[in-house]
Design an enzyme around this catalytic site. Structure first.
Site, PDB file in Angstrom:
ATOM      1  N   GLU A  66      74.312 -13.484  63.270  1.00  0.00           N
ATOM      2  CA  GLU A  66      75.387 -12.770  62.562  1.00  0.00           C
ATOM      3  C   GLU A  66      76.768 -13.283  62.960  1.00  0.00           C
ATOM      4  O   GLU A  66      77.715 -13.162  62.204  1.00  0.00           O
ATOM      5  CB  GLU A  66      75.300 -11.255  62.821  1.00  0.00           C
ATOM      6  N   HIS A 120      51.204 -22.566  73.020  1.00  0.00           N
ATOM      7  CA  HIS A 120      49.956 -22.674  72.255  1.00  0.00           C
ATOM      8  C   HIS A 120      50.193 -22.307  70.800  1.00  0.00           C
ATOM      9  O   HIS A 120      49.280 -21.911  70.093  1.00  0.00           O
ATOM     10  CB  HIS A 120      48.894 -21.772  72.890  1.00  0.00           C
ATOM     11  N   LYS A 148      73.611  -5.193  50.574  1.00  0.00           N
ATOM     12  CA  LYS A 148      73.773  -3.729  50.654  1.00  0.00           C
ATOM     13  C   LYS A 148      74.113  -3.167  49.288  1.00  0.00           C
ATOM     14  O   LYS A 148      73.586  -2.132  48.876  1.00  0.00           O
ATOM     15  CB  LYS A 148      74.893  -3.380  51.640  1.00  0.00           C
TER      16      LYS A 148
HETATM   17  O1  PA5 Z   1      75.963  -6.277  64.951  1.00  0.00           O
HETATM   18  C1  PA5 Z   1      76.320  -5.697  63.961  1.00  0.00           C
HETATM   19  O2  PA5 Z   1      77.523  -5.519  63.680  1.00  0.00           O
HETATM   20  C2  PA5 Z   1      75.289  -5.111  63.018  1.00  0.00           C
HETATM   21  O3  PA5 Z   1      74.021  -5.594  63.318  1.00  0.00           O
HETATM   22  C3  PA5 Z   1      75.290  -3.603  63.124  1.00  0.00           C
HETATM   23  O4  PA5 Z   1      75.052  -3.213  64.456  1.00  0.00           O
HETATM   24  C4  PA5 Z   1      74.213  -2.988  62.236  1.00  0.00           C
HETATM   25  O5  PA5 Z   1      74.392  -3.389  60.912  1.00  0.00           O
HETATM   26  C5  PA5 Z   1      74.271  -1.454  62.300  1.00  0.00           C
HETATM   27  O6  PA5 Z   1      75.544  -1.026  61.974  1.00  0.00           O
HETATM   28  P1  PA5 Z   1      76.052   0.404  62.337  1.00  0.00           P
HETATM   29  O7  PA5 Z   1      76.163   0.528  63.810  1.00  0.00           O
HETATM   30  O8  PA5 Z   1      77.362   0.545  61.654  1.00  0.00           O
HETATM   31  O9  PA5 Z   1      75.021   1.382  61.782  1.00  0.00           O
END
Ligand code: PA5
Length: 426
Positions: free
Chosen positions: A277, A302, A416
């Site tokens: 990310e 393996h 989303k």
């Molecule tokens: O690292 C990130 O920003 C994302 O993976 C969020 O943690 C994830 O989408 C969950 O978001 P939120 O904490 O707003 O529910």
């Protein structure tokens, strides 16, 4: 200079067309990496709320919430996903707290089978529920929260309010507003994105409930940061990132993290999310960023190693070697007349694991798959905290070299929107 972790580069230098050479590594380190280290250092220091502030925060309040939960509940069900969940899971999987009777469980996926598996038989009367969402808008989290809330209401009626703890930003988001109206306990989420929040209450509260000494996690992270600030581009973080980035520029875009300890299996899931990310971005209209892959030694010798060694030459490996296991290797009694094939098998387990890590790294290098070895002296809370900070600093530095913003994730928004559209049309 003695550091918490060492990064052994001997198996990085491979032969072949797209090889990493010591000369190219040194050039990159002393020019681009050196500049990037300085920029990152300045940026991190000027942010009031940044990953580098977390190791110095007080744990008092988190600890007192954890004591309250431990005293009151036999189970804590954590509802969260992505960065809001993986860090806590990684800590608890790696460091089993011995002092807590409260069992911590995680619900992250709206998979009905998983929902049933986790919640079936849960003693709701003695179960606390911690919902963690920075944005307070995440579909999966809201949906699981509603279902669990209904279970609590059915069993406890009005009393259910005291079982719900909501960790979110206090910023008018839907979860915050709803929780406030219902009288649930609200805990503030720091203004730091999920994947960088493991050393805040997001990771620390579930960890503390399960008995992990959270002050030690922060101490390890603080010490790692101190080393890095002192040593800059000479530090293991900078060397690790330089190798990864150099490999990336040579077309080795798949970056594998392979610990030789089961206890880090969930840590590698956390790493994968952090890397993906933070680094997989569009830069001037073109997609960039390495693909992080999690593996496990010795099991994946393996499975994956065949591909890593003889498949496309687009991989760089990082092996994590644990130099001291918590448990002594079981000792075999002397057995006379064992066939030759058993000779090595009679070695202590820790030696087998160590030799497997080093041997695999050496063999990978001969196949043009470079591999660095990160040595972790011991897997306790202190070293785990340092390991989290190691990879957070690494990803921030890598993002600077790649010239991308590590803190956003615009690539997930379209998905989303589409999911929402489909659900509202049903
Ligand atoms: O690292 C990130 O920003 C994302 O993976 C969020 O943690 C994830 O989408 C969950 O978001 P939120 O904490 O707003 O529910």
């Amino acid at each position: 200079m003695k550091t918490i972790f060492s990064y052994d580069k001997r198996y990085l230098w491979t032969k072949g067309e797209r090889s990493l050479s010591k000369i190219a590594f040194r050039q990159l380190l002393q020019t681009k990496t050196k500049g990037a280290v300085e920029t990152v250092r300045k940026n991190l220091m000027t942010h009031e709320t940044s990953v580098v502030s977390l190791p110095f925060a007080s744990t008092e309040e988190i600890q007192s919430w954890a004591f309250h939960i431990q005293k009151t509940y036999t189970h804590l069900l954590v509802i969260a996903t992505g960065g809001s969940s993986l860090g806590a899971q990684a800590i608890i999987h790696a460091i089993a707290g011995s002092t807590s009777k409260t069992k911590v469980l995680f619900l992250s996926n709206p998979d009905p089978d998983e929902y049933r598996r986790i919640t079936k038989g849960l003693p709701w009367v003695t179960t606390g529920v911690l919902v963690i969402s920075k944005s307070g808008k995440t579909l999966e989290v809201l949906s699981l929260f509603l279902l669990v809330r209904e279970q609590l209401q059915k069993k406890l009626g009005k009393q259910h309010t005291s079982h719900l703890f909501i960790l979110t930003q206090f910023d008018e988001n839907p979860l915050y507003l709803f929780a406030k109206e219902q009288g649930y306990t609200l805990l503030p989420h720091v203004d730091i994105g999920g994947r960088f929040s493991v050393l805040s209450s997001v990771g620390l509260l579930p960890a503390a409930v399960s008995g992990v000494p959270i002050a030690d996690l922060l101490k390890g992270a603080a010490d790692l940061l101190g080393e890095y600030q002192k040593q800059g581009f000479s530090h293991a973080v900078s060397h690790f990132v330089t190798a990864q980035y150099l490999a990336y520029t040579l077309g080795k875009t798949e970056q594998i993290l392979m610990p030789y300890t089961e206890r880090l299996t969930l840590f590698t899931k956390w790493y994968r999310q952090l890397w993906a990310e933070s680094l997989g971005k569009e830069r001037r209209g073109r997609g960039v960023g390495p693909t992080p892959i999690d593996a496990l030694g010795t099991v994946d010798q393996h499975s994956q190693i065949q591909l890593y060694n003889q498949g496309l030459k687009n991989k760089i490996l990082t092996f994590i070697e644990l130099t001291n296991f918590d448990e002594e290797s079981p000792v075999l009694r002397k057995i006379a007349g064992l066939p030759d094939a058993f000779k090595e098998a009679a070695s202590p387990l820790s030696l087998i694991v160590r030799a497997s890590c080093r041997g695999t790294a050496c063999a990978s290098a001969t196949h043009e798959s470079p591999g660095g070895i990160l040595s972790v002296p011991k897997l306790d809370a202190y070293h785990l905290g340092a390991l989290f900070l190691f990879f957070e600093l690494a990803v921030i530095l890598y993002a600077e070299l790649l010239q991308v913003n590590p803190y956003d994730q615009p690539g997930v928004e379209e998905g989303k929107r589409q999911i929402k559209k489909l659900l509202s049309s049903l």
